[in-house]
Design an enzyme around this catalytic site. Structure first.
Site, PDB file in Angstrom:
ATOM      1  N   PHE A 127       0.854  -1.179   0.000  1.00  0.00           N
ATOM      2  CA  PHE A 127       0.000   0.000   0.000  1.00  0.00           C
ATOM      3  C   PHE A 127       0.897   1.238   0.000  1.00  0.00           C
ATOM      4  O   PHE A 127       1.848   1.322   0.778  1.00  0.00           O
ATOM      5  CB  PHE A 127      -0.965   0.018   1.191  1.00  0.00           C
ATOM      6  CG  PHE A 127      -1.963   1.135   1.044  1.00  0.00           C
ATOM      7  CD1 PHE A 127      -3.050   0.994   0.200  1.00  0.00           C
ATOM      8  CD2 PHE A 127      -1.776   2.339   1.684  1.00  0.00           C
ATOM      9  CE1 PHE A 127      -3.948   2.036   0.009  1.00  0.00           C
ATOM     10  CE2 PHE A 127      -2.669   3.396   1.492  1.00  0.00           C
ATOM     11  CZ  PHE A 127      -3.756   3.238   0.655  1.00  0.00           C
ATOM     12  N   TYR A 221     -11.267   2.734   9.716  1.00  0.00           N
ATOM     13  CA  TYR A 221     -12.439   3.071   8.899  1.00  0.00           C
ATOM     14  C   TYR A 221     -12.832   2.017   7.876  1.00  0.00           C
ATOM     15  O   TYR A 221     -13.744   2.230   7.095  1.00  0.00           O
ATOM     16  CB  TYR A 221     -12.266   4.435   8.224  1.00  0.00           C
ATOM     17  CG  TYR A 221     -11.050   4.660   7.357  1.00  0.00           C
ATOM     18  CD1 TYR A 221     -10.986   4.176   6.056  1.00  0.00           C
ATOM     19  CD2 TYR A 221      -9.981   5.398   7.831  1.00  0.00           C
ATOM     20  CE1 TYR A 221      -9.890   4.416   5.254  1.00  0.00           C
ATOM     21  CE2 TYR A 221      -8.868   5.648   7.034  1.00  0.00           C
ATOM     22  CZ  TYR A 221      -8.826   5.151   5.748  1.00  0.00           C
ATOM     23  OH  TYR A 221      -7.736   5.394   4.953  1.00  0.00           O
ATOM     24  N   ARG A 368     -12.133  -4.373  -7.766  1.00  0.00           N
ATOM     25  CA  ARG A 368     -11.983  -4.945  -6.421  1.00  0.00           C
ATOM     26  C   ARG A 368     -13.343  -5.007  -5.744  1.00  0.00           C
ATOM     27  O   ARG A 368     -14.020  -3.990  -5.621  1.00  0.00           O
ATOM     28  CB  ARG A 368     -11.015  -4.068  -5.627  1.00  0.00           C
ATOM     29  CG  ARG A 368     -10.699  -4.585  -4.252  1.00  0.00           C
ATOM     30  CD  ARG A 368      -9.637  -3.728  -3.591  1.00  0.00           C
ATOM     31  NE  ARG A 368     -10.156  -2.417  -3.199  1.00  0.00           N
ATOM     32  CZ  ARG A 368      -9.589  -1.623  -2.285  1.00  0.00           C
ATOM     33  NH1 ARG A 368      -8.477  -2.004  -1.682  1.00  0.00           N
ATOM     34  NH2 ARG A 368     -10.107  -0.461  -1.986  1.00  0.00           N
TER      35      ARG A 368
END
Lengths: 409, 409
Positions: A127, A221, A368
């Site tokens: 990431f 989140y 995705r």
């Protein structure tokens, strides 16, 4: 497949939890891995924090509502989800900021052991923020970034490596690292390990202490449903608490912040990871999401996550759809998502969104689909698979409006 | 004095703004310098963000509600309050984290100019987090902290000083620095200046560009009424944008975050100060507070702030109360507060709180009363002064419960 889906839903022990979320009508939400849904309890809790704790009690709420302990309290509730002890986890700042603290802490731990190791090892395609935060320390002259493809990470682990920094579930493909094996390999090479749990925490079991992990960060989140941009969390194994040092030495990480002394004295353990004042409204929302996921429990969530994604594949197969799956076909080897490579992945994702099936796109060619097990039904799988089949069959994804890139994808 | 107070309130053009805040009954709130009051518009706005933007629109709100631009949008609304251009200010993270970014940025700017200056000059007794964040960089070997009392700061400014870091209005005494003069002095010595506006922004005029300031940070939860732990802001003068580099290089500060590339490329200007994902709920509340203060305007707020605090002193004098004022007696030389030294300041503050007069205590012996001009009345001044006189006259502050220190003071 709809009939079979409904049978599976009827037999699903987690089905009642769907009502604990406030889900929009007409939407099949396959993006809980990016932003989790709104727990039904959150609006009332937040309204109470705003109107009563802030509005009426004002500054007194730091004591009376115990705002001051929120980072530790939420950390303690996240701990069992990641195989940690309560006092090893703290909720604060963002994943990115916490990465900076813990990469720095790892370098300091190595230095304390007399090792001048500076290399932070990760994989290309990790990431982005994980890689960028290493670069921040590199620009300061304090670290050196080394990237090795996941199949050759073991080979890249030499005596210069201070820290191995990896994301447990890959954000794009969902592929899981073997956390225990890689932690052992790093330790054998004298390196520490920092696991980014952003795409696994809350959807699948993580056993940080069982793996003897050193450090970890995770996101509030996504599967924890803490709200957009919710504060993140950080983990430091108890055995490292005495050696813990990090450069974002703000007043909330001081041993006695309200003594207002000129000199910094770190609080013990993970409390020293605190920096500025916690965003209380965001923390209050996070706490609700964490409590709900903790109530359901990650073992059950994981089982349903696997069943959902496998059923989705079954629904695709039933339509004769052959898509280029880039996620591991074995559900034990992936996070709670399925990712497909398609040259028109962006347009496909937009065409699905127009039908109310919200997944996302990851540059350059990945569609995705995430399967947050706390609120999705098998029926959603059947319907989402049907929509995907129709979008491909009709070619409606070729409509020009679906090619327009938005600012955030 | 109550009669005179009511006359002053009747003539006060800011009086109507009091109703724009949701103030608790029976409380005179003299701690808006620590946590600002709740704007009446905040609960509904936050409820909308939670129920609609998060709950119903979910991930789509990054585009449809333009969540992605909140840091710049709020920064642009703060800019006129501090004498900056819209594109020089960004709302993000905490004051502490922003201090780390900007101290680091100043060191990098000096290095780019071929200067190996490492000293960060500040004053002892500055707000602790300002001093602690310098220590964080010192522990990394990148900075050297030097503290000089405010009267000898000019003398301490030698060719080793990279950055002068001062708080405009002192948190404890309210004493103001002459921002223009000290900025000039720093520049004359080849140093940059970073102003912490936490205790001035929103209560008095700040003219960063008029003073040719280089860098600044400020707080969202005091006079900007953004809610407990609201995100902070950071300012970088336009002339430094090309040279701006900071080590918290997270994905949101990337020039193209959604390209997900492995290598960091900073966004232009203050956008590169972004690090992780913004806490949207906290940002939404901050925006409401900022808009309200911007609507009133700092010139009017400043005039009323001075009138309020001077009237408070008049009310004390009318009772024959002689307290040890540690704030400058000249209102032009202090922020929106009056601080008094008293050996039993903590017990005094607690006795006042028991009467509904909420000020605060600052270790070891300061009773601090803040006068947030957006919502306080002259009547509050008269009543608070009367309560203070009674607490001292009756000796009720000596009750044992008022000596019990709370966790947060």
């Amino acid at each position: 497949m709809l009939e079979k889906a409904r049978e599976l839903d009827a037999a699903d022990s987690l089905a009642p939890f769907r009502d604990r979320f406030d889900l929009p009508e007409g939407v099949i939400y396959l993006d809980g891995n990016s932003l989790g849904c709104l727990p039904r309890a959150t609006p009332a809790r937040l309204a109470e924090v705003v109107a009563q704790e802030w509005g009426k009690n004002l500054i007194r709420s730091w004591n009376s509502a115990d705002w001051i302990s929120l980072p530790q309290r939420i950390g303690g509730k996240i701990a069992p989800l990641v195989g940690a002890q309560a006092h090893e986890v703290i909720a604060c700042d963002s994943v990115s900021v916490n990465l900076f603290k813990l990469i720095s802490a790892a370098l300091a731990m190595q230095a304390q052991n007399g090792k001048r190791r500076k290399v932070i090892l990760s994989e290309p395609g990790n990431f982005p923020t994980d890689l960028y935060m290493i670069e921040g320390l590199e620009a300061q002259g304090l670290a050196e970034r080394r990237l090795a493809p996941r199949e050759s990470i073991a080979d890249a682990m030499d005596e210069d490596v201070a820290l191995l920094l990896l994301t447990h579930a890959h954000y794009k493909t969902g592929e899981l690292f073997d956390m225990a094996a890689l932690t052992r390999a790093a330790h054998a090479a004298g390196a520490l390990v920092l696991w980014d749990l952003s795409h696994s925490c809350g959807a699948l079991p993580v056993d940080l202490n069982g793996c003897e992990a050193d450090l970890a960060v995770g996101c509030g989140y996504k599967y924890l449903n803490g709200g957009p941009g919710a504060p993140a969390f950080a983990f430091v194994a108890e055995r490292h608490h005495d050696a813990l040092q990090q450069p974002l030495s703000g007043w909330m990480g001081h041993a006695a912040p309200f003594a207002f002394s000129d000199d910094y004295q770190p609080a013990p353990g993970v409390d020293s990871l605190l920096c500025g004042t916690a965003p209380i409204l965001a923390m209050a929302a996070l706490e609700v999401g964490v409590e709900l996921i903790a109530e359901i429990g990650v073992a059950r969530l994981h089982a349903k996550s696997q069943a959902l994604s496998e059923f989705f594949r079954e629904c695709l197969a039933a339509q004769g759809l052959e898509l280029d799956l880039v996620s591991p076909p074995d559900p034990a080897k992936r996070g709670s998502q399925l990712s497909f490579r398609h040259p028109q992945a962006y347009a496909l994702s937009q065409a699905l969104i127009a039908r109310g099936v919200i997944g996302d796109f990851r540059d350059p060619d990945i569609l995705r689909l995430g399967f947050a097990p706390a609120y999705l039904r098998f029926e959603d799988m059947a319907e989402a698979a049907r929509h995907l089949g129709e979008v491909l069959a009709t070619g409606e994804w070729q409509r020009p409006e679906f090619a327009q890139r938005a600012a955030v994808t």
